[in-house]
Design a protein around this motif. Sequence first.
Motif, PDB file in Angstrom:
ATOM      1  N   TYR A  96       0.841  -1.198   0.000  1.00  0.00           N
ATOM      2  CA  TYR A  96       0.000   0.000   0.000  1.00  0.00           C
ATOM      3  C   TYR A  96       0.876   1.248   0.000  1.00  0.00           C
ATOM      4  O   TYR A  96       1.971   1.248   0.551  1.00  0.00           O
ATOM      5  CB  TYR A  96      -0.880   0.042   1.257  1.00  0.00           C
ATOM      6  CG  TYR A  96      -1.616  -1.241   1.546  1.00  0.00           C
ATOM      7  CD1 TYR A  96      -0.981  -2.281   2.224  1.00  0.00           C
ATOM      8  CD2 TYR A  96      -2.933  -1.426   1.149  1.00  0.00           C
ATOM      9  CE1 TYR A  96      -1.645  -3.469   2.482  1.00  0.00           C
ATOM     10  CE2 TYR A  96      -3.608  -2.607   1.411  1.00  0.00           C
ATOM     11  CZ  TYR A  96      -2.954  -3.624   2.081  1.00  0.00           C
ATOM     12  OH  TYR A  96      -3.612  -4.802   2.341  1.00  0.00           O
ATOM     13  N   LEU A 112      -5.296   6.480   1.810  1.00  0.00           N
ATOM     14  CA  LEU A 112      -4.775   5.496   0.869  1.00  0.00           C
ATOM     15  C   LEU A 112      -4.716   6.075  -0.548  1.00  0.00           C
ATOM     16  O   LEU A 112      -5.705   6.593  -1.058  1.00  0.00           O
ATOM     17  CB  LEU A 112      -5.654   4.242   0.887  1.00  0.00           C
ATOM     18  CG  LEU A 112      -5.205   3.070   0.033  1.00  0.00           C
ATOM     19  CD1 LEU A 112      -3.855   2.532   0.511  1.00  0.00           C
ATOM     20  CD2 LEU A 112      -6.264   1.973   0.062  1.00  0.00           C
ATOM     21  N   TYR A 154      -3.081   0.713  -3.895  1.00  0.00           N
ATOM     22  CA  TYR A 154      -2.702  -0.512  -3.243  1.00  0.00           C
ATOM     23  C   TYR A 154      -2.556  -1.633  -4.274  1.00  0.00           C
ATOM     24  O   TYR A 154      -3.044  -1.527  -5.406  1.00  0.00           O
ATOM     25  CB  TYR A 154      -3.708  -0.908  -2.152  1.00  0.00           C
ATOM     26  CG  TYR A 154      -5.090  -1.257  -2.664  1.00  0.00           C
ATOM     27  CD1 TYR A 154      -6.024  -0.260  -2.903  1.00  0.00           C
ATOM     28  CD2 TYR A 154      -5.468  -2.579  -2.871  1.00  0.00           C
ATOM     29  CE1 TYR A 154      -7.295  -0.566  -3.357  1.00  0.00           C
ATOM     30  CE2 TYR A 154      -6.732  -2.897  -3.321  1.00  0.00           C
ATOM     31  CZ  TYR A 154      -7.641  -1.883  -3.563  1.00  0.00           C
ATOM     32  OH  TYR A 154      -8.900  -2.204  -4.015  1.00  0.00           O
ATOM     33  N   ALA A 168      -3.180  -5.660  -4.050  1.00  0.00           N
ATOM     34  CA  ALA A 168      -3.636  -6.772  -3.209  1.00  0.00           C
ATOM     35  C   ALA A 168      -2.759  -8.013  -3.393  1.00  0.00           C
ATOM     36  O   ALA A 168      -2.643  -8.838  -2.484  1.00  0.00           O
ATOM     37  CB  ALA A 168      -5.089  -7.104  -3.515  1.00  0.00           C
ATOM     38  N   GLY A 216      -5.170  -8.687   0.245  1.00  0.00           N
ATOM     39  CA  GLY A 216      -6.254  -7.744   0.005  1.00  0.00           C
ATOM     40  C   GLY A 216      -7.223  -7.514   1.152  1.00  0.00           C
ATOM     41  O   GLY A 216      -8.416  -7.341   0.925  1.00  0.00           O
ATOM     42  N   THR A 217      -6.731  -7.486   2.402  1.00  0.00           N
ATOM     43  CA  THR A 217      -7.654  -7.233   3.506  1.00  0.00           C
ATOM     44  C   THR A 217      -7.291  -6.006   4.314  1.00  0.00           C
ATOM     45  O   THR A 217      -8.038  -5.612   5.181  1.00  0.00           O
ATOM     46  CB  THR A 217      -7.696  -8.421   4.484  1.00  0.00           C
ATOM     47  OG1 THR A 217      -6.403  -8.547   5.091  1.00  0.00           O
ATOM     48  CG2 THR A 217      -8.080  -9.702   3.782  1.00  0.00           C
ATOM     49  N   ASN A 218      -6.136  -5.404   4.063  1.00  0.00           N
ATOM     50  CA  ASN A 218      -5.744  -4.186   4.761  1.00  0.00           C
ATOM     51  C   ASN A 218      -5.583  -4.387   6.261  1.00  0.00           C
ATOM     52  O   ASN A 218      -5.766  -3.464   7.032  1.00  0.00           O
ATOM     53  CB  ASN A 218      -6.783  -3.082   4.504  1.00  0.00           C
ATOM     54  CG  ASN A 218      -6.133  -1.741   4.239  1.00  0.00           C
ATOM     55  OD1 ASN A 218      -5.056  -1.478   4.732  1.00  0.00           O
ATOM     56  ND2 ASN A 218      -6.798  -0.910   3.475  1.00  0.00           N
ATOM     57  N   GLU A 219      -5.311  -5.595   6.688  1.00  0.00           N
ATOM     58  CA  GLU A 219      -5.172  -5.893   8.111  1.00  0.00           C
ATOM     59  C   GLU A 219      -3.714  -6.099   8.485  1.00  0.00           C
ATOM     60  O   GLU A 219      -2.911  -6.548   7.684  1.00  0.00           O
ATOM     61  CB  GLU A 219      -5.966  -7.148   8.470  1.00  0.00           C
ATOM     62  CG  GLU A 219      -7.459  -6.993   8.251  1.00  0.00           C
ATOM     63  CD  GLU A 219      -8.250  -8.215   8.661  1.00  0.00           C
ATOM     64  OE1 GLU A 219      -7.651  -9.181   9.174  1.00  0.00           O
ATOM     65  OE2 GLU A 219      -9.476  -8.206   8.479  1.00  0.00           O
ATOM     66  N   LEU A 273      -1.085  -4.098   9.111  1.00  0.00           N
ATOM     67  CA  LEU A 273      -0.148  -3.422   8.227  1.00  0.00           C
ATOM     68  C   LEU A 273       1.190  -3.203   8.912  1.00  0.00           C
ATOM     69  O   LEU A 273       1.254  -2.865  10.091  1.00  0.00           O
ATOM     70  CB  LEU A 273      -0.707  -2.068   7.802  1.00  0.00           C
ATOM     71  CG  LEU A 273      -2.025  -2.073   7.020  1.00  0.00           C
ATOM     72  CD1 LEU A 273      -2.478  -0.642   6.763  1.00  0.00           C
ATOM     73  CD2 LEU A 273      -1.875  -2.824   5.715  1.00  0.00           C
TER      74      LEU A 273
END
Lengths: 114, 113
Positions: A33, A45, A48, A50, A98-101, A103
Amino acid sequence: NAGVTQTPKFQVLKTGQSMTLQCAQDMNHNSMYWYRQDPGMGLRLIYYSASEGTTDKGEVPNGYNVSRLNKREFSLRLESAAPSQTSVYFCASSANRGTNEKLFFGSGTQLSVL
Amino acid sequence: GENVEQHPSTLSVQEGDSAVIKCTYSDSASNYFPWYKQELGKGPQLIIDIRSNVGEKKDQRIAVTLNKTAKHFSLHITETQPEDSAVYFCAANSGGGADGLTFGKGTHLIIQP
């Protein structure tokens, strides 16, 4: 164990100049990202990726392009810099696709456009 | 889209006291709520996160609570120490997609000796 490495750390550009911000991660993460951080605005953002081979726009993509060169590297390009792009730029990566968790962030690039 | 409000913007507490930072979110579909700590000159670092199926999570001196009905979540730091001084960001991930993480504007926590 470097984590996420960004270069350069500081950059001053004149309006209209172009430059590429480099980012590399050594954690074998799938997603990467680019965020920008402005005073009082939190993190927003830009683009990104994924997974390797894919890129998508985030909240504020105008004026930027990205390249996911391989699984490790994700670059951000400013084709014609504008003063509104003065900001601190952070690259981040996450293991999950692709979950943005969870980071992991780099230490940032402080960019000034005059 | 999601909107995350964070309060206060600055919080000053005495060393050893507790600190609480609060966030509200707008999208009832949000299901993941992380907290990041940013020290001066560094990138944000994840300190704790919680999912919508859990009401509270604790990790040593830090804890996060979530109230889905009221759509707010809070960060609690007990027995504060000088190294807790930093900017803290909450975030909410609506829909679970890679582009769905919305950050609050940050809280500058100052620990007074």
